[in-house]
Design an enzyme around this catalytic site. Structure first.
Site, PDB file in Angstrom:
ATOM      1  N   PRO A  11     133.254  -7.307  95.006  1.00 15.02           N
ATOM      2  CA  PRO A  11     134.594  -7.365  95.582  1.00 15.02           C
ATOM      3  C   PRO A  11     135.657  -6.664  94.747  1.00 15.02           C
ATOM      4  O   PRO A  11     135.638  -6.691  93.529  1.00 15.02           O
ATOM      5  CB  PRO A  11     134.882  -8.869  95.668  1.00 15.02           C
ATOM      6  N   ASN A  12     136.539  -6.029  95.474  1.00 17.37           N
ATOM      7  CA  ASN A  12     137.730  -5.355  94.957  1.00 17.37           C
ATOM      8  C   ASN A  12     137.435  -4.050  94.217  1.00 17.37           C
ATOM      9  O   ASN A  12     138.375  -3.358  93.819  1.00 17.37           O
ATOM     10  CB  ASN A  12     138.567  -6.289  94.079  1.00 17.37           C
ATOM     11  N   ARG A  19     143.912  -0.545  91.192  1.00 18.53           N
ATOM     12  CA  ARG A  19     143.954  -1.963  90.808  1.00 18.53           C
ATOM     13  C   ARG A  19     143.915  -2.089  89.290  1.00 18.53           C
ATOM     14  O   ARG A  19     142.940  -1.699  88.658  1.00 18.53           O
ATOM     15  CB  ARG A  19     142.762  -2.700  91.410  1.00 18.53           C
ATOM     16  N   TYR A  24     140.908  -1.599  84.323  1.00 20.98           N
ATOM     17  CA  TYR A  24     139.732  -0.983  84.944  1.00 20.98           C
ATOM     18  C   TYR A  24     139.721   0.539  84.875  1.00 20.98           C
ATOM     19  O   TYR A  24     138.743   1.157  85.281  1.00 20.98           O
ATOM     20  CB  TYR A  24     139.630  -1.429  86.406  1.00 20.98           C
ATOM     21  N   ASN A  74     127.304  -4.259  89.604  1.00 21.39           N
ATOM     22  CA  ASN A  74     128.613  -4.722  89.163  1.00 21.39           C
ATOM     23  C   ASN A  74     129.055  -5.719  90.214  1.00 21.39           C
ATOM     24  O   ASN A  74     129.634  -5.353  91.239  1.00 21.39           O
ATOM     25  CB  ASN A  74     129.612  -3.567  89.038  1.00 21.39           C
ATOM     26  N   ALA A  77     133.817 -10.260  90.448  1.00 19.28           N
ATOM     27  CA  ALA A  77     134.098 -11.692  90.302  1.00 19.28           C
ATOM     28  C   ALA A  77     132.916 -12.574  90.679  1.00 19.28           C
ATOM     29  O   ALA A  77     132.790 -13.689  90.169  1.00 19.28           O
ATOM     30  CB  ALA A  77     135.318 -12.072  91.137  1.00 19.28           C
ATOM     31  N   HIS A  80     130.653 -14.411  88.030  1.00 17.64           N
ATOM     32  CA  HIS A  80     131.014 -15.690  87.427  1.00 17.64           C
ATOM     33  C   HIS A  80     130.872 -16.873  88.377  1.00 17.64           C
ATOM     34  O   HIS A  80     131.092 -18.018  87.974  1.00 17.64           O
ATOM     35  CB  HIS A  80     132.466 -15.618  86.921  1.00 17.64           C
ATOM     36  N   ASP A  87     119.868 -15.945  92.454  1.00 19.59           N
ATOM     37  CA  ASP A  87     118.655 -16.345  93.154  1.00 19.59           C
ATOM     38  C   ASP A  87     117.997 -15.164  93.862  1.00 19.59           C
ATOM     39  O   ASP A  87     116.767 -15.051  93.884  1.00 19.59           O
ATOM     40  CB  ASP A  87     118.955 -17.451  94.163  1.00 19.59           C
ATOM     41  N   GLU A  98     123.169  -5.337  84.669  1.00 24.54           N
ATOM     42  CA  GLU A  98     124.509  -5.830  85.005  1.00 24.54           C
ATOM     43  C   GLU A  98     125.530  -4.951  84.298  1.00 24.54           C
ATOM     44  O   GLU A  98     125.407  -4.697  83.090  1.00 24.54           O
ATOM     45  CB  GLU A  98     124.631  -7.276  84.535  1.00 24.54           C
ATOM     46  N   HIS A 100     129.826  -4.026  83.801  1.00 21.93           N
ATOM     47  CA  HIS A 100     131.242  -4.344  83.978  1.00 21.93           C
ATOM     48  C   HIS A 100     132.059  -3.236  83.339  1.00 21.93           C
ATOM     49  O   HIS A 100     131.749  -2.794  82.225  1.00 21.93           O
ATOM     50  CB  HIS A 100     131.598  -5.681  83.326  1.00 21.93           C
ATOM     51  N   LEU A 101     133.085  -2.792  84.016  1.00 20.72           N
ATOM     52  CA  LEU A 101     133.957  -1.746  83.498  1.00 20.72           C
ATOM     53  C   LEU A 101     134.705  -2.201  82.252  1.00 20.72           C
ATOM     54  O   LEU A 101     134.829  -1.469  81.280  1.00 20.72           O
ATOM     55  CB  LEU A 101     134.950  -1.303  84.572  1.00 20.72           C
ATOM     56  N   SER A 102     135.218  -3.422  82.306  1.00 19.99           N
ATOM     57  CA  SER A 102     135.990  -3.954  81.183  1.00 19.99           C
ATOM     58  C   SER A 102     135.085  -4.805  80.291  1.00 19.99           C
ATOM     59  O   SER A 102     133.987  -5.198  80.688  1.00 19.99           O
ATOM     60  CB  SER A 102     137.155  -4.810  81.700  1.00 19.99           C
ATOM     61  N   ARG A 107     138.558 -10.925  77.757  1.00 20.46           N
ATOM     62  CA  ARG A 107     139.457 -11.330  78.837  1.00 20.46           C
ATOM     63  C   ARG A 107     139.477 -12.847  78.985  1.00 20.46           C
ATOM     64  O   ARG A 107     139.090 -13.565  78.075  1.00 20.46           O
ATOM     65  CB  ARG A 107     139.020 -10.621  80.127  1.00 20.46           C
ATOM     66  N   ARG A 111     135.691 -15.559  82.577  1.00 21.12           N
ATOM     67  CA  ARG A 111     134.877 -14.347  82.723  1.00 21.12           C
ATOM     68  C   ARG A 111     133.743 -14.277  81.689  1.00 21.12           C
ATOM     69  O   ARG A 111     132.914 -13.382  81.742  1.00 21.12           O
ATOM     70  CB  ARG A 111     135.755 -13.097  82.601  1.00 21.12           C
TER      71      ARG A 111
END
Length: 145
Positions: A11-12, A19, A24, A74, A77, A80, A87, A98, A100-102, A107, A111
Site C-alpha cells: 500500500p501507498n 509521498r 522515501y 515490499n 505497512a 507490520h 502465512d 523483504e 524497505h526503502l527507508s 523510524r 515499524r
C-alpha cells in the site's frame, strides 16, 4: 522453477516520488520498475512487477508466484500487521527477500516488528531503490548456490 522474479509492492507505494520524499526519496514506482527490469535483464530473468493497496490481492500474487525463482516483497505497512502475508509465504514455500526503502529501525517503534522477516530469506532496508536491485542480485545468485 522458472527464471522469473516477482516484485510485489504494498500500500501507498504507488505514491512514491510525492509521498514523504524526505523518507522515501524522489524516485517513482515507475523508476523502481525500470531499475528492477534492468537488474533482471542483466541476470537473464523475467520480471513480474505489481503494486496493490489490498492485502488479499498481495496474498493472491504470492500464491501465483509459486514455482518462480523468488519474490522481492515490499509489503509496506502490511509488513507490520499482516499474518496473512506471512502465512502465504510459508504456505507456498517462496524464496522471499523483504525490502524497505527507508531504514525502518530508525523510524517509529511500531515499524521495528515485521511479520515477514521470520519467513523471508533476507531483509534489505534503508538503501532506497537500490535495495530492490540488491534483492534481485541475491535471488539470481540463489540459482547457482
Amino acid at each position: 522453477m522458472t527464471d522469473t522474479v516477482h516484485v510485489l509492492n504494498g500500500p501507498n507505494l504507488n505514491l512514491l516520488g510525492t509521498r514523504e520524499p524526505e523518507v522515501y526519496g524522489r524516485a517513482t514506482l515507475a523508476d523502481v520498475e525500470a531499475a528492477c527490469r534492468t537488474a533482471c535483464e542483466r541476470h537473464g530473468l523475467g520480471l513480474v512487477f505489481r503494486q496493490s493497496n489490498h492485502e488479499g490481492e498481495l496474498v493472491t500474487w504470492l500464491q501465483e508466484a509459486r514455482g518462480s525463482l523468488g519474490v522481492v516483497l515490499n509489503a509496506a505497512a502490511y509488513t507490520h500487521t499482516s499474518i496473512a502475508l506471512a502465512d502465504a509465504i510459508k504456505a507456498v514455500g517462496l524464496n522471499v527477500v523483504e525490502v524497505h526503502l527507508s531504514n525502518v529501525f530508525a523510524r517509529e517503534a511500531f515499524r521495528h516488528h515485521s511479520y515477514i522477516s521470520p519467513v523471508a530469506r533476507a531483509v534489505i532496508c534503508g538503501l532506497g531503490i537500490d535495495g530492490y536491485r540488491l534483492a534481485i542480485d541475491a535471488l539470481a545468485a540463489s540459482r547457482v548456490n
